[in-house]
Motif scaffolding. Structure first.
Motif, PDB file in Angstrom:
ATOM      1  N   ASP A  22      -8.494  -0.131   6.274  1.00 15.81           N
ATOM      2  CA  ASP A  22      -8.580   1.066   7.121  1.00 15.81           C
ATOM      3  C   ASP A  22      -8.924   2.299   6.286  1.00 15.81           C
ATOM      4  O   ASP A  22      -9.720   3.139   6.717  1.00 15.81           O
ATOM      5  N   ALA A  23      -8.319   2.418   5.105  1.00 13.11           N
ATOM      6  CA  ALA A  23      -8.599   3.560   4.220  1.00 13.11           C
ATOM      7  C   ALA A  23     -10.064   3.573   3.811  1.00 13.11           C
ATOM      8  O   ALA A  23     -10.706   4.625   3.790  1.00 13.11           O
ATOM      9  N   LEU A  24     -10.599   2.413   3.507  1.00 13.05           N
ATOM     10  CA  LEU A  24     -12.005   2.304   3.111  1.00 13.05           C
ATOM     11  C   LEU A  24     -12.921   2.681   4.274  1.00 13.05           C
ATOM     12  O   LEU A  24     -13.876   3.449   4.106  1.00 13.05           O
ATOM     13  N   LEU A  25     -12.604   2.182   5.458  1.00  9.69           N
ATOM     14  CA  LEU A  25     -13.420   2.481   6.640  1.00  9.69           C
ATOM     15  C   LEU A  25     -13.351   3.956   7.036  1.00  9.69           C
ATOM     16  O   LEU A  25     -14.279   4.479   7.638  1.00  9.69           O
ATOM     17  N   ALA A  26     -12.242   4.625   6.661  1.00  8.12           N
ATOM     18  CA  ALA A  26     -12.067   6.037   6.998  1.00  8.12           C
ATOM     19  C   ALA A  26     -12.629   6.971   5.925  1.00  8.12           C
ATOM     20  O   ALA A  26     -12.385   8.166   5.963  1.00  8.12           O
ATOM     21  N   GLY A  27     -13.386   6.409   4.991  1.00  6.45           N
ATOM     22  CA  GLY A  27     -14.035   7.246   3.984  1.00  6.45           C
ATOM     23  C   GLY A  27     -13.327   7.339   2.655  1.00  6.45           C
ATOM     24  O   GLY A  27     -13.672   8.186   1.825  1.00  6.45           O
ATOM     25  N   GLY A  28     -12.345   6.486   2.432  1.00  2.00           N
ATOM     26  CA  GLY A  28     -11.659   6.473   1.145  1.00  2.00           C
ATOM     27  C   GLY A  28     -12.597   6.059   0.019  1.00  2.00           C
ATOM     28  O   GLY A  28     -13.577   5.346   0.235  1.00  2.00           O
ATOM     29  N   ALA A  29     -12.291   6.522  -1.172  1.00  2.00           N
ATOM     30  CA  ALA A  29     -13.095   6.181  -2.352  1.00  2.00           C
ATOM     31  C   ALA A  29     -12.624   4.849  -2.921  1.00  2.00           C
ATOM     32  O   ALA A  29     -11.445   4.503  -2.823  1.00  2.00           O
ATOM     33  N   ASP A  84      -8.582   4.694  -2.777  1.00  2.00           N
ATOM     34  CA  ASP A  84      -7.763   5.870  -2.496  1.00  2.00           C
ATOM     35  C   ASP A  84      -8.064   6.333  -1.081  1.00  2.00           C
ATOM     36  O   ASP A  84      -9.233   6.415  -0.694  1.00  2.00           O
ATOM     37  N   THR A  85      -7.012   6.645  -0.321  1.00  2.00           N
ATOM     38  CA  THR A  85      -7.246   7.199   1.008  1.00  2.00           C
ATOM     39  C   THR A  85      -7.960   8.536   0.865  1.00  2.00           C
ATOM     40  O   THR A  85      -7.866   9.191  -0.179  1.00  2.00           O
ATOM     41  N   ALA A  86      -8.692   8.914   1.890  1.00  2.00           N
ATOM     42  CA  ALA A  86      -9.459  10.161   1.838  1.00  2.00           C
ATOM     43  C   ALA A  86      -8.570  11.369   1.566  1.00  2.00           C
ATOM     44  O   ALA A  86      -8.977  12.300   0.871  1.00  2.00           O
ATOM     45  N   ASP A  87      -7.337  11.340   2.054  1.00  2.00           N
ATOM     46  CA  ASP A  87      -6.423  12.461   1.825  1.00  2.00           C
ATOM     47  C   ASP A  87      -5.585  12.286   0.552  1.00  2.00           C
ATOM     48  O   ASP A  87      -4.717  13.098   0.271  1.00  2.00           O
ATOM     49  N   THR A  91      -2.693   5.047  -2.646  1.00  2.00           N
ATOM     50  CA  THR A  91      -3.609   4.333  -3.524  1.00  2.00           C
ATOM     51  C   THR A  91      -3.334   2.853  -3.363  1.00  2.00           C
ATOM     52  O   THR A  91      -2.177   2.421  -3.368  1.00  2.00           O
ATOM     53  N   PHE A  92      -4.395   2.082  -3.219  1.00  2.00           N
ATOM     54  CA  PHE A  92      -4.296   0.629  -3.095  1.00  2.00           C
ATOM     55  C   PHE A  92      -4.939  -0.021  -4.316  1.00  2.00           C
ATOM     56  O   PHE A  92      -6.074   0.307  -4.660  1.00  2.00           O
ATOM     57  N   MET A  93      -4.192  -0.901  -4.959  1.00  2.00           N
ATOM     58  CA  MET A  93      -4.723  -1.652  -6.088  1.00  2.00           C
ATOM     59  C   MET A  93      -5.091  -3.043  -5.589  1.00  2.00           C
ATOM     60  O   MET A  93      -4.320  -3.686  -4.868  1.00  2.00           O
ATOM     61  N   LEU A  94      -6.282  -3.467  -5.985  1.00  2.00           N
ATOM     62  CA  LEU A  94      -6.815  -4.762  -5.561  1.00  2.00           C
ATOM     63  C   LEU A  94      -6.930  -5.675  -6.769  1.00  2.00           C
ATOM     64  O   LEU A  94      -7.327  -5.235  -7.854  1.00  2.00           O
ATOM     65  N   PHE A  95      -6.648  -6.937  -6.566  1.00  2.00           N
ATOM     66  CA  PHE A  95      -6.761  -7.937  -7.610  1.00  2.00           C
ATOM     67  C   PHE A  95      -7.719  -9.007  -7.102  1.00  2.00           C
ATOM     68  O   PHE A  95      -7.435  -9.671  -6.107  1.00  2.00           O
ATOM     69  N   LEU A 104      -7.549 -11.480  -4.132  1.00  2.00           N
ATOM     70  CA  LEU A 104      -6.385 -12.363  -4.190  1.00  2.00           C
ATOM     71  C   LEU A 104      -5.114 -11.664  -3.713  1.00  2.00           C
ATOM     72  O   LEU A 104      -4.237 -12.293  -3.137  1.00  2.00           O
ATOM     73  N   ALA A 105      -5.004 -10.362  -3.995  1.00  2.00           N
ATOM     74  CA  ALA A 105      -3.820  -9.605  -3.613  1.00  2.00           C
ATOM     75  C   ALA A 105      -4.168  -8.123  -3.534  1.00  2.00           C
ATOM     76  O   ALA A 105      -5.148  -7.675  -4.132  1.00  2.00           O
ATOM     77  N   CYS A 106      -3.337  -7.399  -2.813  1.00  2.00           N
ATOM     78  CA  CYS A 106      -3.524  -5.958  -2.649  1.00  2.00           C
ATOM     79  C   CYS A 106      -2.149  -5.335  -2.480  1.00  2.00           C
ATOM     80  O   CYS A 106      -1.299  -5.872  -1.767  1.00  2.00           O
ATOM     81  N   THR A 107      -1.942  -4.211  -3.135  1.00  2.00           N
ATOM     82  CA  THR A 107      -0.703  -3.462  -2.982  1.00  2.00           C
ATOM     83  C   THR A 107      -1.030  -1.989  -2.825  1.00  2.00           C
ATOM     84  O   THR A 107      -2.076  -1.526  -3.286  1.00  2.00           O
ATOM     85  N   GLY A 108      -0.150  -1.282  -2.167  1.00  2.00           N
ATOM     86  CA  GLY A 108      -0.336   0.154  -1.990  1.00  2.00           C
ATOM     87  C   GLY A 108       0.873   0.913  -2.480  1.00  2.00           C
ATOM     88  O   GLY A 108       1.996   0.419  -2.409  1.00  2.00           O
ATOM     89  N   VAL A 109       0.631   2.119  -2.965  1.00  2.00           N
ATOM     90  CA  VAL A 109       1.722   3.000  -3.390  1.00  2.00           C
ATOM     91  C   VAL A 109       1.413   4.415  -2.907  1.00  2.00           C
ATOM     92  O   VAL A 109       0.278   4.884  -2.991  1.00  2.00           O
ATOM     93  N   ALA A 110       2.438   5.053  -2.358  1.00  2.00           N
ATOM     94  CA  ALA A 110       2.288   6.431  -1.892  1.00  2.00           C
ATOM     95  C   ALA A 110       2.223   7.359  -3.089  1.00  2.00           C
ATOM     96  O   ALA A 110       2.897   7.143  -4.097  1.00  2.00           O
ATOM     97  N   ALA A 111       1.407   8.389  -2.956  1.00  2.00           N
ATOM     98  CA  ALA A 111       1.300   9.385  -4.026  1.00  2.00           C
ATOM     99  C   ALA A 111       2.627  10.127  -4.143  1.00  2.00           C
ATOM    100  O   ALA A 111       3.298  10.373  -3.154  1.00  2.00           O
ATOM    101  N   THR A 112       2.986  10.438  -5.366  1.00  2.00           N
ATOM    102  CA  THR A 112       4.210  11.204  -5.568  1.00  2.00           C
ATOM    103  C   THR A 112       3.914  12.667  -5.312  1.00  2.00           C
ATOM    104  O   THR A 112       2.810  13.151  -5.598  1.00  2.00           O
TER     105      THR A 112
END
Length: 117
Positions: A22-29, A84-87, A91-95, A104-112
């Motif tokens: 969804d982040a990618l489709l919404a213009g995320g980098a 990275d989400t547009a805002d 951040t999502f890390m992909l493996f 193979l896997a994907c995880t997300g972490v909210a920005a501090t």
């Protein structure tokens, strides 16, 4: 690799894949790096990150599941990507496999947030 290619590879490997797509489709980098890293090295790094984010109370998506997938992948060489989400709130890390043809896997972490906010 194009954004469309990456979008197509993000299925249901972990619960973070849908929000990453969804982040990618919404213009995320996004970026997928060329280098290869052994999965067991990534397992140790992300196991530590899991502990730290839990200690801080930082929101994550599918970090524990990703750590388990990395553990089970052994010493296979993997490629790493990031969305990275547009805002910039997540951040999502992909493996990916070595040829970057499968996520193979994907995880997300909210920005501090800055403690001065």
């Amino acid at each position: 690799m194009t954004g469309d290619d990456l979008t197509a590879m993000l299925a249901e490997q972990t619960p973070a894949c849908g929000p990453a797509r969804d982040a990618l489709l919404a213009g995320g980098a996004f970026v997928v790096w060329d280098g290869l890293v052994p999965a067991n090295q990534l397992f140790h790094t992300y196991r530590t990150r899991l502990r730290l984010t839990q200690k801080r109370g930082q929101p994550t998506l599918a970090l524990a599941e990703t750590v388990e997938i990395l553990r089970g992948t052994g010493d296979e060489l993997l490629r790493i990507g990031r969305i990275d989400t547009a805002d910039r709130t997540w951040t999502f890390m992909l493996f990916l496999n070595a040829t970057a043809s499968t996520v193979l896997a994907c995880t997300g972490v909210a920005a501090t947030r800055d403690k001065t906010d």
